[in-house]
Design a protein around this motif. Sequence first.
Motif, PDB file in Angstrom:
ATOM      1  N   VAL B 195       6.830 -60.342  30.704  1.00 29.27           N
ATOM      2  CA  VAL B 195       5.745 -59.545  30.171  1.00 29.27           C
ATOM      3  C   VAL B 195       6.251 -58.216  29.598  1.00 29.27           C
ATOM      4  O   VAL B 195       5.482 -57.489  28.963  1.00 29.27           O
ATOM      5  N   CYS B 196       7.537 -57.923  29.811  1.00 31.78           N
ATOM      6  CA  CYS B 196       8.079 -56.642  29.351  1.00 31.78           C
ATOM      7  C   CYS B 196       9.404 -56.879  28.625  1.00 31.78           C
ATOM      8  O   CYS B 196      10.461 -56.452  29.086  1.00 31.78           O
ATOM      9  N   ILE B 197       9.330 -57.573  27.495  1.00 32.91           N
ATOM     10  CA  ILE B 197      10.545 -57.895  26.749  1.00 32.91           C
ATOM     11  C   ILE B 197      11.152 -56.617  26.162  1.00 32.91           C
ATOM     12  O   ILE B 197      10.428 -55.689  25.762  1.00 32.91           O
ATOM     13  N   ASN B 198      12.481 -56.547  26.150  1.00 36.48           N
ATOM     14  CA  ASN B 198      13.200 -55.414  25.556  1.00 36.48           C
ATOM     15  C   ASN B 198      12.838 -54.080  26.183  1.00 36.48           C
ATOM     16  O   ASN B 198      12.934 -53.029  25.534  1.00 36.48           O
ATOM     17  N   CYS B 199      12.424 -54.078  27.428  1.00 29.49           N
ATOM     18  CA  CYS B 199      11.962 -52.828  28.042  1.00 29.49           C
ATOM     19  C   CYS B 199      13.099 -51.905  28.445  1.00 29.49           C
ATOM     20  O   CYS B 199      12.872 -50.719  28.682  1.00 29.49           O
ATOM     21  N   SER B 200      14.318 -52.449  28.572  1.00 28.21           N
ATOM     22  CA  SER B 200      15.407 -51.621  29.088  1.00 28.21           C
ATOM     23  C   SER B 200      16.279 -51.030  27.987  1.00 28.21           C
ATOM     24  O   SER B 200      17.258 -50.363  28.294  1.00 28.21           O
ATOM     25  N   ASP B 201      15.928 -51.309  26.715  1.00 28.46           N
ATOM     26  CA  ASP B 201      16.773 -50.772  25.656  1.00 28.46           C
ATOM     27  C   ASP B 201      16.037 -49.675  24.893  1.00 28.46           C
ATOM     28  O   ASP B 201      14.959 -49.244  25.310  1.00 28.46           O
ATOM     29  N   THR B 202      16.629 -49.219  23.793  1.00 24.18           N
ATOM     30  CA  THR B 202      16.005 -48.129  23.034  1.00 24.18           C
ATOM     31  C   THR B 202      15.448 -48.627  21.708  1.00 24.18           C
ATOM     32  O   THR B 202      15.257 -47.849  20.781  1.00 24.18           O
ATOM     33  N   GLY B 203      15.196 -49.926  21.615  1.00 23.06           N
ATOM     34  CA  GLY B 203      14.662 -50.498  20.379  1.00 23.06           C
ATOM     35  C   GLY B 203      13.191 -50.177  20.186  1.00 23.06           C
ATOM     36  O   GLY B 203      12.555 -49.548  21.036  1.00 23.06           O
ATOM     37  N   PRO B 204      12.603 -50.600  19.050  1.00 25.56           N
ATOM     38  CA  PRO B 204      11.238 -50.208  18.698  1.00 25.56           C
ATOM     39  C   PRO B 204      10.130 -50.927  19.471  1.00 25.56           C
ATOM     40  O   PRO B 204       8.987 -50.490  19.421  1.00 25.56           O
ATOM     41  N   GLU B 205      10.434 -52.032  20.174  1.00 26.47           N
ATOM     42  CA  GLU B 205       9.365 -52.739  20.881  1.00 26.47           C
ATOM     43  C   GLU B 205       8.933 -51.952  22.121  1.00 26.47           C
ATOM     44  O   GLU B 205       9.773 -51.396  22.838  1.00 26.47           O
ATOM     45  N   GLY B 259      17.914 -62.110  32.212  1.00 24.38           N
ATOM     46  CA  GLY B 259      18.082 -60.973  31.309  1.00 24.38           C
ATOM     47  C   GLY B 259      16.729 -60.396  30.961  1.00 24.38           C
ATOM     48  O   GLY B 259      15.697 -60.867  31.434  1.00 24.38           O
ATOM     49  N   VAL B 260      16.740 -59.354  30.156  1.00 26.34           N
ATOM     50  CA  VAL B 260      15.477 -58.679  29.859  1.00 26.34           C
ATOM     51  C   VAL B 260      15.199 -58.581  28.362  1.00 26.34           C
ATOM     52  O   VAL B 260      14.158 -58.069  27.972  1.00 26.34           O
ATOM     53  N   ASP B 261      16.119 -59.018  27.522  1.00 26.79           N
ATOM     54  CA  ASP B 261      15.924 -58.798  26.084  1.00 26.79           C
ATOM     55  C   ASP B 261      16.069 -60.106  25.297  1.00 26.79           C
ATOM     56  O   ASP B 261      16.357 -61.167  25.856  1.00 26.79           O
ATOM     57  N   TRP B 262      15.843 -59.983  24.005  1.00 28.67           N
ATOM     58  CA  TRP B 262      15.855 -61.157  23.150  1.00 28.67           C
ATOM     59  C   TRP B 262      17.193 -61.881  23.144  1.00 28.67           C
ATOM     60  O   TRP B 262      17.239 -63.108  23.016  1.00 28.67           O
ATOM     61  N   SER B 263      18.283 -61.130  23.297  1.00 30.49           N
ATOM     62  CA  SER B 263      19.593 -61.778  23.216  1.00 30.49           C
ATOM     63  C   SER B 263      19.776 -62.795  24.335  1.00 30.49           C
ATOM     64  O   SER B 263      20.472 -63.791  24.186  1.00 30.49           O
ATOM     65  N   SER B 264      19.139 -62.543  25.491  1.00 32.33           N
ATOM     66  CA  SER B 264      19.212 -63.491  26.610  1.00 32.33           C
ATOM     67  C   SER B 264      18.071 -64.495  26.553  1.00 32.33           C
ATOM     68  O   SER B 264      18.253 -65.677  26.851  1.00 32.33           O
ATOM     69  N   GLN B 265      16.891 -64.041  26.186  1.00 21.77           N
ATOM     70  CA  GLN B 265      15.708 -64.872  26.388  1.00 21.77           C
ATOM     71  C   GLN B 265      15.384 -65.799  25.236  1.00 21.77           C
ATOM     72  O   GLN B 265      14.781 -66.847  25.443  1.00 21.77           O
ATOM     73  N   ARG B 266      15.800 -65.452  24.025  1.00 24.21           N
ATOM     74  CA  ARG B 266      15.554 -66.406  22.932  1.00 24.21           C
ATOM     75  C   ARG B 266      16.311 -67.720  23.174  1.00 24.21           C
ATOM     76  O   ARG B 266      15.720 -68.799  23.074  1.00 24.21           O
ATOM     77  N   PRO B 267      17.636 -67.659  23.519  1.00 22.80           N
ATOM     78  CA  PRO B 267      18.333 -68.921  23.805  1.00 22.80           C
ATOM     79  C   PRO B 267      17.681 -69.698  24.953  1.00 22.80           C
ATOM     80  O   PRO B 267      17.601 -70.926  24.917  1.00 22.80           O
ATOM     81  N   ALA B 268      17.222 -68.972  25.968  1.00 27.56           N
ATOM     82  CA  ALA B 268      16.576 -69.648  27.099  1.00 27.56           C
ATOM     83  C   ALA B 268      15.275 -70.309  26.653  1.00 27.56           C
ATOM     84  O   ALA B 268      14.908 -71.382  27.140  1.00 27.56           O
ATOM     85  N   PHE B 269      14.562 -69.681  25.727  1.00 23.32           N
ATOM     86  CA  PHE B 269      13.327 -70.273  25.192  1.00 23.32           C
ATOM     87  C   PHE B 269      13.645 -71.557  24.426  1.00 23.32           C
ATOM     88  O   PHE B 269      12.964 -72.570  24.568  1.00 23.32           O
ATOM     89  N   TYR B 270      14.730 -71.527  23.638  1.00 19.51           N
ATOM     90  CA  TYR B 270      15.111 -72.730  22.880  1.00 19.51           C
ATOM     91  C   TYR B 270      15.468 -73.876  23.832  1.00 19.51           C
ATOM     92  O   TYR B 270      15.228 -75.033  23.536  1.00 19.51           O
ATOM     93  N   GLU B 271      16.049 -73.521  24.979  1.00 20.81           N
ATOM     94  CA  GLU B 271      16.489 -74.555  25.930  1.00 20.81           C
ATOM     95  C   GLU B 271      15.365 -75.043  26.832  1.00 20.81           C
ATOM     96  O   GLU B 271      15.601 -75.874  27.698  1.00 20.81           O
TER      97      GLU B 271
END
Lengths: 304, 436
Positions: B195-205, B259-271
């Motif tokens: 529910v809190c994607i990309n929450c630990s980085d400094t990106g725009p989301e 993980g907490v961001d897209w780099s970890s979770q997008r691959p997991a979503f594909y799998e």
Amino acid sequence: MPSKLTTKRRTRSERREAAWGYFFLAPWLIGLVCFSLGPILANVYFAFTNFTASKAPEWVGIANFTRMFSQDRLLPQSLLSTLQYVALRVPLWLIVGLVLAVLVNRRLPGIRLMRSILYLPTVLPVVASAVIWLWFLNPQAGFINPVFREEFGIILPNWLGDLRWALPTLVAIGIWQVGQTMMIFLAGLQSVPTELHEAARIDGANAWQRFRRITLPMLSPTIYFNAVVATIGAFQVFGAAFILTQGGPVNRTLFYVLLLYRRAFQDVNLGYASAMALVLLIVVLLLTLLFVRTSRSWVTYDRV
Amino acid sequence: MPQKLKRSLVIMGVFAVFLGGLSHAQDTTLTFWNIWGGTRTPLLREVLDRFEAANPGIKVENVVLDSSVAQQQMIAAVAAGTAPDLYMTSAYELTAWAALGGFITPLNDYIAADDLDLGQYLKAAAIQGSTVNGEVLQLPFKLSTPMMIWYNKDLFVEAGLDPNDPPETWSELHEAAVALSTMNGRVIEQLGLNVCINCSDTGPENAFAEWNATNGGALIDESGLDVAFDVKGAETLTFMTRLMEESVGGFNNMAAQMGVDWSSQRPAFYEGKIAMHMDGTWFLDILRQEAPEMLDKVGVFLLPYNDATEGATHRGLVHGVPGYLIPAGASHPEEAWELLKFIALEQDGACSFFQMQRRADSPLLECAPADGATPNPFQDTFESLIETTGAVAAPPAYNAIHLRLKEFQDAVLRGVVPIDRGLELAIEDVRLLLNE
């Protein structure tokens, strides 16, 4: 007694020699002024201004420093994170560098190749190295966590995203590039006179006693040099945190220089960031002076 | 060779070199700094080539920057007097730089000279987000939109949920997340939703900002000088925290394993290890490139709203609009203006670039998908997203506020600070930032 003519000729020749010396030093001197001294002096000036890049800087006196120590909410955390990093990294850096140097200080087949392999991470660019570690430590797609989780049911921390482990992980990643320190230690080890070891062996000293009583004292100038360099480097930690954690999680890895970068380029407050840089310069200078002072009690340059 | 002939050849040669140099000297080269990297770079080059063909004498040097350093390079360039001719902003840079002054060339005079009515080209929200104190400072290149929830229909079926009836409300989402999460002891075999994607980085989301909007809340009040998230903030965070705790044993457990961001979770979503995944409209194109096999089993829905809040409905609230601007001190502002119009307003430039990316968030009033283009199976949902999204101007300190809120939600979800205390500290800090 030299004649006046001979004295004049020597002085002129000495002057010519000095001129050639400066001529060959000139590129380095110009580089020092343009790329080091000049920017440092400019930084000192900007630290007392409200420079924002788009307008000429205006003098504000010590306002930046006052703000730094009374209003910057993130400064205490950044100082804490940096000091923790320095406290962890410098001793580890020295110990690992020394241990590796001792291990490769042998005449064995392939030892030169081993030295090169251990030195290799040092020449990797910080960004490339960080990207490798980012993949390696990924909790889903990496090398370590999925194996432990799926094969053994052991949940390892998200190394770069865990409140307790993010900072030690960055320290460990930094240790990966200890090759240069190892080589300096190796040079130091190889300068220890072998006769001292032989004499001690004859007197019945074991390996540890020889290491403690002969090697370490003889190595003290090298340890001193590496300690100073490692400390200065540790205070300037930035690249790995910028790429791997961006200061997170929850500012646990928001090091001083990373905060300085944010103040400069996200808050667009170059004057304030310059003040932070000046404070860092003073702190590192004071620490170095402390090293110099205390070194008299433990660093020996005797070779006999 | 006769002397006269030799002399003539030399003179002709010199003349030819001179003419060649002259023609190059007449060419104006514009530098365009942007972050259209990866697959977008050749697409943009195609658009720029069309501009060059239509404007002989103007060449465009496309300089692609990394998003993490673009702002730094721009600031350094302005300070050094080497600013590019055109620069691509993020949603929150515009008002911050406008407040500082000396960064941006206002466009009002150019617009007036060309007798342009921006309202004939652009949606009102996009113009509003590009205007500060009556001055048009940039032309927008996209509409800011909140994230949506992409979901795996097969996993919905396996969990006994209707894949054609995704969650509409917070309660339904909570139930679905719990039903879609499977655990083996503490090991997460399948994650329902982060529910809190990309929450630990400094990106725009900013997940908290988006969930707060679906709760009928806002971040900053209408005066722009006080916080507004004190009203719904606690409720929003309680929803986020409870969902993670009751589905996968807490945010920390999820962070450790997925993980907490897209780099970890997008691959997991594909799998198929993650059932629902927060991402933007651009995720469709990413799926097409990275996991085309997923396209048949993926659906998307708008962020659910809080059914416990009276009158709440699907609602997005974004701050600022990204665009292209002409920096102060640009070497060729007139030519840069011609390029800006082409890539921000014209069908052959602006619309074409978005059509090539198959995006739906163009700020243009008219930019239908190209003829023969692969249809967007989620066009209706994308259009609903744009219709339900409101835009407000980002205050000058918005970037600092945004980072503070990210830090705050990360701290609360990780249990570093309780919700009430975290909210109290965040309110205090954001008030200071708004009034600095």
